[in-house]
Design a protein around this motif. Sequence first.
Motif, mmCIF file in Angstrom:
data_model
loop_
_atom_site.group_PDB
_atom_site.id
_atom_site.type_symbol
_atom_site.label_atom_id
_atom_site.label_comp_id
_atom_site.label_asym_id
_atom_site.label_seq_id
_atom_site.Cartn_x
_atom_site.Cartn_y
_atom_site.Cartn_z
ATOM 1 N N ALA A 58 -10.598 0.449 39.691
ATOM 2 C CA ALA A 58 -9.936 0.327 38.396
ATOM 3 C C ALA A 58 -9.479 1.686 37.885
ATOM 4 C CB ALA A 58 -10.879 -0.331 37.390
ATOM 5 N N GLU A 59 -10.311 2.711 38.074
ATOM 6 C CA GLU A 59 -9.968 4.043 37.592
ATOM 7 C C GLU A 59 -8.795 4.646 38.361
ATOM 8 O OE1 GLU A 59 -14.311 5.616 35.954
ATOM 9 O OE2 GLU A 59 -13.567 6.289 37.900
ATOM 10 N N TRP A 60 -8.769 4.445 39.669
ATOM 11 C CA TRP A 60 -7.739 5.086 40.493
ATOM 12 C C TRP A 60 -6.503 4.217 40.694
ATOM 13 C CZ3 TRP A 60 -7.438 10.035 42.154
ATOM 14 C CH2 TRP A 60 -8.592 10.822 42.048
ATOM 15 N N LEU A 61 -6.702 2.927 40.847
ATOM 16 C CA LEU A 61 -5.596 2.047 41.225
ATOM 17 C C LEU A 61 -5.148 1.117 40.108
ATOM 18 C CD1 LEU A 61 -7.018 1.004 44.718
ATOM 19 C CD2 LEU A 61 -5.626 3.019 44.148
ATOM 20 N N GLY A 62 -5.964 1.008 39.064
ATOM 21 C CA GLY A 62 -5.624 0.124 37.963
ATOM 22 C C GLY A 62 -5.969 -1.326 38.220
ATOM 23 N N ALA A 63 -6.596 -1.637 39.345
ATOM 24 C CA ALA A 63 -6.952 -3.015 39.690
ATOM 25 C C ALA A 63 -8.013 -2.975 40.783
ATOM 26 C CB ALA A 63 -5.736 -3.789 40.182
ATOM 27 N N GLU A 64 -8.722 -4.062 40.942
ATOM 28 C CA GLU A 64 -9.727 -4.138 41.999
ATOM 29 C C GLU A 64 -9.064 -4.175 43.365
ATOM 30 O OE1 GLU A 64 -12.860 -6.963 41.726
ATOM 31 O OE2 GLU A 64 -12.891 -6.928 39.531
ATOM 32 N N MET A 65 -9.782 -3.686 44.368
ATOM 33 C CA MET A 65 -9.322 -3.800 45.742
ATOM 34 C C MET A 65 -9.606 -5.205 46.263
ATOM 35 S SD MET A 65 -10.440 -0.242 47.624
ATOM 36 C CE MET A 65 -12.187 -0.389 47.235
ATOM 37 N N PRO A 66 -8.796 -5.713 47.174
ATOM 38 C CA PRO A 66 -9.131 -6.997 47.817
ATOM 39 C C PRO A 66 -10.390 -6.825 48.663
ATOM 40 C CG PRO A 66 -7.273 -5.957 48.919
ATOM 41 C CD PRO A 66 -7.539 -5.151 47.683
ATOM 42 N N PRO A 67 -11.066 -7.909 48.996
ATOM 43 C CA PRO A 67 -12.265 -7.800 49.844
ATOM 44 C C PRO A 67 -11.928 -7.129 51.171
ATOM 45 C CG PRO A 67 -12.074 -10.003 48.904
ATOM 46 C CD PRO A 67 -10.789 -9.294 48.593
ATOM 47 N N TRP A 68 -12.863 -6.352 51.681
ATOM 48 C CA TRP A 68 -12.661 -5.717 52.975
ATOM 49 C C TRP A 68 -12.798 -6.751 54.086
ATOM 50 C CZ3 TRP A 68 -16.520 -1.469 51.182
ATOM 51 C CH2 TRP A 68 -15.832 -0.506 50.427
ATOM 52 N N PRO A 69 -12.090 -6.559 55.195
ATOM 53 C CA PRO A 69 -12.189 -7.518 56.318
ATOM 54 C C PRO A 69 -13.594 -7.639 56.882
ATOM 55 C CG PRO A 69 -10.279 -6.082 56.583
ATOM 56 C CD PRO A 69 -11.086 -5.526 55.453
ATOM 57 N N GLN A 70 -14.355 -6.551 56.802
ATOM 58 C CA GLN A 70 -15.744 -6.594 57.260
ATOM 59 C C GLN A 70 -16.587 -5.725 56.339
ATOM 60 O OE1 GLN A 70 -15.513 -5.256 61.290
ATOM 61 N NE2 GLN A 70 -14.938 -3.165 60.772
ATOM 62 N N ARG A 71 -17.852 -6.072 56.230
ATOM 63 C CA ARG A 71 -18.740 -5.336 55.329
ATOM 64 C C ARG A 71 -18.943 -3.900 55.804
ATOM 65 N NH1 ARG A 71 -21.183 -10.494 55.555
ATOM 66 N NH2 ARG A 71 -21.336 -11.493 53.486
ATOM 67 N N CYS A 72 -19.080 -3.007 54.839
ATOM 68 C CA CYS A 72 -19.375 -1.608 55.141
ATOM 69 C C CYS A 72 -20.886 -1.428 55.246
ATOM 70 C CB CYS A 72 -18.825 -0.709 54.028
ATOM 71 S SG CYS A 72 -19.282 1.039 54.178
ATOM 72 N N PRO A 73 -21.409 -1.007 56.398
ATOM 73 C CA PRO A 73 -22.842 -0.707 56.481
ATOM 74 C C PRO A 73 -23.199 0.430 55.519
ATOM 75 C CG PRO A 73 -21.857 -0.857 58.666
ATOM 76 C CD PRO A 73 -20.722 -0.811 57.690
ATOM 77 N N LEU A 74 -24.249 0.247 54.754
ATOM 78 C CA LEU A 74 -24.710 1.246 53.790
ATOM 79 C C LEU A 74 -26.195 1.476 54.029
ATOM 80 C CD1 LEU A 74 -24.711 3.029 51.257
ATOM 81 C CD2 LEU A 74 -24.780 0.926 49.875
ATOM 82 N N ARG A 75 -26.545 2.659 54.499
ATOM 83 C CA ARG A 75 -27.936 2.993 54.808
ATOM 84 C C ARG A 75 -28.490 3.898 53.705
ATOM 85 N NH1 ARG A 75 -31.196 2.942 59.285
ATOM 86 N NH2 ARG A 75 -32.840 4.523 59.377
#
Length: 362
Positions: A58-75
């Motif tokens: 929202a801050e950078w693009l003014g709107a939400e990003m669409p869902p990513w094609p695959q989940r981002c692993p977060l460790r």
Amino acid sequence: MTLRRLAPIAALILTSVAARPAAAAGYQTANFSVDAPNADLAKRFGDAAEYFRREKAAEWLGAEMPPWPQRCPLRIIVSPNGAGGATTFTFGQRDGRPAVMQQEMEIRGEVKQLLTSVLPHEVTHTVLAHHFGRAVPRWADEGGSVLSENDDERYSHDVRCRELLNAGRAIRLKVLFKMTEYPRDMIVLYAQGYSVSAWLVEKGGGGTAGRGRLLQFLGLGMSGNSAESWNEAARRVYEIDTVDALEATWLDSLKGSTPSRTAARGSAVASAARPKGDGYAAATGRARSDLRSSASAIPVLDPPVTARGATPESDRPASFAKATAPTGSYAASAPTGVAARPRPYAPDRPLPTLLPPEMPRR
């Protein structure tokens, strides 16, 4: 952000495996697959990552990003020994357009620092990477992501940038803008990149409008990544004839001000992306502040301000090996405060990867 500096890959893998405790719990959101020491932290960080993904878009693009094609692993690695993070991207083509094909994120440190600074920093990298579909210039990737850190961290970067300028360690903007790899003096890139990014956002109108103009500036400059393309970007976006003139205006703005503690988050657009109640407080356990006073005792720029004109490569001893990132990959790292220091280059062999200096090596 990118920085991965390693000795041989095999040694890095062995060191990394030995240093990382096995994750005890997992949690999946729409866009993240989280590994954390326990189920409570896994859920807390997963929800926070989704929150920051909405807020930063929202801050950078003014709107939400669409869902990513695959989940981002977060460790998530909870550790008292410093804080930092790394997000690695692999770029390619999707539907005929540049795109992020794969990404993964790791953050390490104390829980509070990770939630209020490191995680939003790393998530900002994903917003920038997905917007352009390619690697973002190092100064803007780091500087723009520091904009997402808490106000204490931003304040520290502002102070450090002034100190570096007064010490003659800064990099000329016509060199900085074109850099695709980290310089040996990496704290300069972090602090100066933040200062320039924050100034350009404000010059562009502040908030989402200012960030949008910075993205436009980056797109035009990156199109050729040459002196001509960056000068054209300065003319078209900021109505300043050359990068040298832009640099002079930025330096003048620093000379006439002192560092201020303005909160990183507070835009009206970002508010629209927050969940009911205070999603930030719920995700991070910390209340949101709006403004903190400047400290008049902080050193300001002493004229004349000097900026180093040499490229980072030119002041590297001949014995230093040049580090190169793996083909098609790009890693991003998040400094916390101004403690990140460059690691020495190995003089006897090339370094195939770059490792974030703020990720503790055990």
